[in-house]
Design an enzyme around this catalytic site. Structure first.
Site, mmCIF file in Angstrom:
data_model
loop_
_atom_site.group_PDB
_atom_site.id
_atom_site.type_symbol
_atom_site.label_atom_id
_atom_site.label_comp_id
_atom_site.label_asym_id
_atom_site.label_seq_id
_atom_site.Cartn_x
_atom_site.Cartn_y
_atom_site.Cartn_z
ATOM 1 N N SER A 186 34.968 26.409 26.392
ATOM 2 C CA SER A 186 36.016 27.308 25.885
ATOM 3 C C SER A 186 35.893 27.372 24.368
ATOM 4 O O SER A 186 35.285 26.475 23.752
ATOM 5 C CB SER A 186 37.377 26.717 26.267
ATOM 6 O OG SER A 186 38.411 27.286 25.513
ATOM 7 N N TYR B 71 42.607 19.432 27.389
ATOM 8 C CA TYR B 71 41.736 20.600 27.582
ATOM 9 C C TYR B 71 40.688 20.634 26.471
ATOM 10 O O TYR B 71 39.485 20.673 26.731
ATOM 11 C CB TYR B 71 42.606 21.858 27.551
ATOM 12 C CG TYR B 71 41.898 23.146 27.893
ATOM 13 C CD1 TYR B 71 41.564 23.460 29.206
ATOM 14 C CD2 TYR B 71 41.571 24.067 26.906
ATOM 15 C CE1 TYR B 71 40.926 24.642 29.523
ATOM 16 C CE2 TYR B 71 40.933 25.261 27.216
ATOM 17 C CZ TYR B 71 40.614 25.543 28.518
ATOM 18 O OH TYR B 71 39.979 26.722 28.829
HETATM 19 N N1 LIG Z 1 40.858 32.233 31.161
HETATM 20 C C1 LIG Z 1 40.621 31.885 29.911
HETATM 21 O O1 LIG Z 1 41.239 32.399 28.955
HETATM 22 C C2 LIG Z 1 39.538 30.877 29.612
HETATM 23 C C3 LIG Z 1 39.065 30.799 28.305
HETATM 24 C C4 LIG Z 1 38.070 29.873 27.998
HETATM 25 C C5 LIG Z 1 37.554 29.050 28.991
HETATM 26 N N2 LIG Z 1 38.044 29.135 30.259
HETATM 27 C C6 LIG Z 1 37.455 28.222 31.259
HETATM 28 O O2 LIG Z 1 36.772 28.996 32.212
HETATM 29 C C7 LIG Z 1 36.665 28.270 33.454
HETATM 30 C C8 LIG Z 1 37.076 29.189 34.583
HETATM 31 O O3 LIG Z 1 38.455 29.489 34.441
HETATM 32 P P1 LIG Z 1 39.095 30.903 34.744
HETATM 33 O O4 LIG Z 1 39.841 31.317 33.544
HETATM 34 O O5 LIG Z 1 38.096 31.797 35.358
HETATM 35 O O6 LIG Z 1 40.228 30.439 35.792
HETATM 36 P P2 LIG Z 1 40.381 30.686 37.357
HETATM 37 O O7 LIG Z 1 41.533 29.863 37.769
HETATM 38 O O8 LIG Z 1 40.429 32.142 37.627
HETATM 39 O O9 LIG Z 1 39.022 30.093 37.962
HETATM 40 C C9 LIG Z 1 38.786 28.704 38.019
HETATM 41 C C10 LIG Z 1 38.382 28.343 39.441
HETATM 42 O O10 LIG Z 1 38.014 26.944 39.454
HETATM 43 C C11 LIG Z 1 38.502 26.416 40.681
HETATM 44 N N3 LIG Z 1 38.632 24.964 40.582
HETATM 45 C C12 LIG Z 1 39.552 24.248 39.883
HETATM 46 N N4 LIG Z 1 39.370 22.931 40.075
HETATM 47 C C13 LIG Z 1 38.306 22.805 40.901
HETATM 48 C C14 LIG Z 1 37.619 21.694 41.457
HETATM 49 N N5 LIG Z 1 38.012 20.430 41.242
HETATM 50 N N6 LIG Z 1 36.526 21.929 42.227
HETATM 51 C C15 LIG Z 1 36.124 23.197 42.474
HETATM 52 N N7 LIG Z 1 36.763 24.291 42.007
HETATM 53 C C16 LIG Z 1 37.829 24.096 41.223
HETATM 54 C C17 LIG Z 1 39.836 27.102 40.907
HETATM 55 O O11 LIG Z 1 40.247 27.029 42.249
HETATM 56 C C18 LIG Z 1 39.540 28.527 40.436
HETATM 57 O O12 LIG Z 1 39.138 29.361 41.501
HETATM 58 C C19 LIG Z 1 37.595 27.066 33.301
HETATM 59 O O13 LIG Z 1 36.816 25.925 33.073
HETATM 60 C C20 LIG Z 1 38.444 27.427 32.098
HETATM 61 O O14 LIG Z 1 38.901 26.307 31.419
HETATM 62 C C21 LIG Z 1 39.010 30.043 30.597
#
Ligand SMILES: NC(=O)c1ccc[n+]([C@@H]2O[C@H](COP(=O)([O-])OP(=O)(O)OC[C@H]3O[C@@H](n4cnc5c(N)ncnc54)[C@H](O)[C@@H]3O)[C@@H](O)[C@H]2O)c1
Length: 272
Positions: free
Chosen positions: A143, A156
């Site tokens: 992130s 985080y």
């Molecule tokens: N959305 C944002 O603004 C943002 C920004 C920067 C980084 N991120 C990072 O991107 C990654 C994806 O997040 P996203 O925003 O697409 O959210 P999201 O919730 O849409 O997708 C994350 C997925 O990971 C799955 N997950 C969680 N824990 C798990 C586990 N123990 N085993 C397997 N699957 C698991 C969830 O069920 C979900 O489907 C994350 O690591 C998040 O921290 C998100």
């Protein structure tokens, strides 16, 4: 690494958000998919949507924080396709908003288990397959919170900083074996995904009543929110260009530059 037709990609956290965006972008390039997630129902829906759009997709339920579960995912990938070219260690949850001294040990254990050990288990399970095959690339999702401080989210931001350092070192270790191996860390700013809702479902946070269900609505007025597909395309372009870091999103470069400048100023002054 060039991303080509008939390659095989594994995506953890593939049921939603950035992981689903990566799946769509890769399927658009003819890559065969293994999507994986801990949420069985969400995974089944995502797999059906990708198949309906013409992707060749295998869906495997796995919990990235459990080493045996990730090993089973690697075994399923091998038996389904006999090869793997790209592994996206992407699954994640967010931590509650509070200063460090109010964050619980449970939150730290959860975040370290999913975000740090989740990536470690992915690398340990799949790197031997890359090495055996002679090519392969990891995309590890961190992130912008892994490039600069993010007050009120220490579990985080700490784990995201870890994924940045881990990926930089992993890339160097893989390159020692072959220039055809590598790793890229994805550090996006705000992305329009249901990360809050999914994190609540998985017990990582409790959302205050009335929280908007869309990240775009929650971010209204802050601007610069990206779609998962935009983030995915940036990540794939970085892999093809051989870059170790990719950080799409408004203001991310400026925040990273400010952190690195402050770091260099401090250590240069201290070193004199
Ligand atoms: N959305 C944002 O603004 C943002 C920004 C920067 C980084 N991120 C990072 O991107 C990654 C994806 O997040 P996203 O925003 O697409 O959210 P999201 O919730 O849409 O997708 C994350 C997925 O990971 C799955 N997950 C969680 N824990 C798990 C586990 N123990 N085993 C397997 N699957 C698991 C969830 O069920 C979900 O489907 C994350 O690591 C998040 O921290 C998100």
């Amino acid at each position: 690494m060039r991303i080509a037709n008939d390659q095989v990609a594994v995506i953890t956290g593939g049921a939603s958000g950035i992981g689903f965006g990566l799946a769509e972008a890769l399927a658009g390039r003819g890559v065969r998919l293994v999507i994986s997630d801990v949420r069985e129902e969400g995974l089944a829906k995502a797999g059906a949507a990708l198949a309906e759009a013409g992707a060749e997709v295998t869906a495997v339920v796995a919990d990235v924080s459990d080493e045996a579960s990730v090993r089973a995912l690697a075994d399923r990938t091998k038996s389904a396709y006999g090869r793997v070219d790209l592994v996206c260690n992407n699954a994640g949850v967010v931590s509650p908003a509070a200063p460090l001294w109010e964050q619980t040990a449970h939150t730290w254990e959860l975040m370290i288990g999913v975000k740090v050990l989740g990536v470690v288990h992915g690398v340990r399970a799949f790197a031997p397959l890359f090495i055996e095959h002679g090519t392969g690339h990891f995309i590890n999702t961190a992130s912008s919170g892994g490039l600069a401080p993010l007050p009120d989210r220490t579990p985080y931001t700490t784990t995201m900083h870890a994924v940045v350092g881990l990926t930089e070192t992993l890339d160097a270790e893989l390159k020692r074996i072959s220039p055809a191996l590598g790793a890229t860390v994805l550090c996006p700013g705000l992305v329009d995904t249901p990360l809050g809702q999914n994190s609540e479902t998985l017990g990582a946070i409790r959302l205050p009543p009335g929280t908007p269900s869309s990240m775009r609505a929650a971010a209204s007025g802050r601007g610069g929110i990206l779609s998962p597909r935009e983030v995915a395309e940036s990540a794939l372009a970085a892999v093809e260009a051989g870059r170790v870091h990719v950080a799409p999103g408004g203001g991310v470069v400026e925040r990273a530059r400010a952190r690195v400048a402050a770091l260099l100023t401090d250590i240069e002054e201290g070193g004199r």
